[in-house]
Design an enzyme around this catalytic site. Sequence first.
Site, PDB file in Angstrom:
ATOM      1  N   SER A  97       7.248   4.492  -0.525  1.00 44.45           N
ATOM      2  CA  SER A  97       6.146   4.819   0.382  1.00 44.45           C
ATOM      3  C   SER A  97       6.660   5.564   1.608  1.00 44.45           C
ATOM      4  O   SER A  97       5.934   6.369   2.191  1.00 44.45           O
ATOM      5  CB  SER A  97       5.431   3.528   0.805  1.00 44.45           C
ATOM      6  OG  SER A  97       4.950   2.845  -0.326  1.00 44.45           O
ATOM      7  N   GLY A 108       0.807  -1.213   0.000  1.00 48.08           N
ATOM      8  CA  GLY A 108       0.000   0.000   0.000  1.00 48.08           C
ATOM      9  C   GLY A 108       0.837   1.259   0.000  1.00 48.08           C
ATOM     10  O   GLY A 108       2.021   1.244  -0.321  1.00 48.08           O
ATOM     11  N   GLY A 147       9.330  -4.247  -8.492  1.00 48.93           N
ATOM     12  CA  GLY A 147      10.125  -3.105  -8.928  1.00 48.93           C
ATOM     13  C   GLY A 147      11.608  -3.302  -8.681  1.00 48.93           C
ATOM     14  O   GLY A 147      12.015  -3.921  -7.684  1.00 48.93           O
ATOM     15  N   HIS A 177       4.458   1.928  -8.017  1.00 47.14           N
ATOM     16  CA  HIS A 177       3.487   0.831  -7.990  1.00 47.14           C
ATOM     17  C   HIS A 177       2.584   0.871  -9.224  1.00 47.14           C
ATOM     18  O   HIS A 177       2.294  -0.160  -9.828  1.00 47.14           O
ATOM     19  CB  HIS A 177       2.601   0.926  -6.745  1.00 47.14           C
ATOM     20  CG  HIS A 177       3.322   0.803  -5.449  1.00 47.14           C
ATOM     21  ND1 HIS A 177       3.513   1.877  -4.610  1.00 47.14           N
ATOM     22  CD2 HIS A 177       3.901  -0.257  -4.834  1.00 47.14           C
ATOM     23  CE1 HIS A 177       4.168   1.472  -3.530  1.00 47.14           C
ATOM     24  NE2 HIS A 177       4.420   0.178  -3.642  1.00 47.14           N
ATOM     25  N   LEU A 235       0.460   3.598  -2.124  1.00 47.69           N
ATOM     26  CA  LEU A 235       0.855   3.473  -3.523  1.00 47.69           C
ATOM     27  C   LEU A 235       1.349   4.794  -4.108  1.00 47.69           C
ATOM     28  O   LEU A 235       0.863   5.868  -3.754  1.00 47.69           O
ATOM     29  CB  LEU A 235      -0.330   2.959  -4.350  1.00 47.69           C
ATOM     30  CG  LEU A 235      -0.950   1.628  -3.904  1.00 47.69           C
ATOM     31  CD1 LEU A 235      -2.085   1.232  -4.841  1.00 47.69           C
ATOM     32  CD2 LEU A 235       0.092   0.522  -3.841  1.00 47.69           C
TER      33      LEU A 235
END
Length: 285
Positions: free
Chosen positions: A190, A34, A151, A40, A36
Amino acid sequence: MLTMEIYSTKNELQDHLHTLRKAHKKIALVPTMGALHEGHLSLIREAKNSADIVVCSIFVNPTQFNDPQDLEKYPRPIENDIALLKGETCDILFLPTVDEMYPSSDEIWEIDLGELDNLWEGAKRPGHFQGVTQIVYKLFNLVQPDIACFGQKDFQQVMVIQHMIDLKQLPISLKIGPTVRSEKGLALSSRNSRLSEKGKEDALVLYRTLEQTRNNFGQKSLEQLQQEATASITATSTLTLEYFAICETRTLQQAMDKDNTKEYVALVAAWIEGVRLIDNMLLNM
């Protein structure tokens, strides 16, 4: 207009995926924690280009955090995440609870990751990659994707996941998306949301140093490159360097001498404003 399906239980997700598989749909999985960002979302687009159905999971996995405070502070802007995924026309969001993914508190998981478990991130965050592989293996078994997208920013993690796929002989193709950066070059993360504007500016020394190392790779020895990179980063008083290393990409062992038949990557980890950042750059690929 197609709507994104959101599931919070394994049974609901599996039932839906079973129907899609019977229709011979190719499925891609993008596992995330999360918070994001464009990095992402670029993986969601890569997945859309490679498969019929994109499943994104959002789960802040407790077993990969060796610092309880880091787990507690990890950002969880779920409403914004859902809006971003809908904007990318993601097909399915899997949003489980901790109890859903870990119904038993005494679950044991151990996988032989070889030296990948002891180098760099493995050394600095003991147990981290065991936790990463534990949750990713659960997600792989649950979704049974044809493709999984990760990634490059988490370079060692990608190597660990590929090792697990090979070891478990999983029929999954790993797609690695390039590191997505801010306009100035900071690798999107993040955790960047916890940095001040000055912190983000100071952290750019990591990107500049990686770029300088790549640009000078053909002209200088690995020892010179290592020394210059270390000096460049430690000259920024707000940063605390954990490591800077030039490694052979296949093993991530630190390289002492260049071999023109091998490929190399520079890895870096540093702290700024109480936030730990990692980055990397391929040097001769």
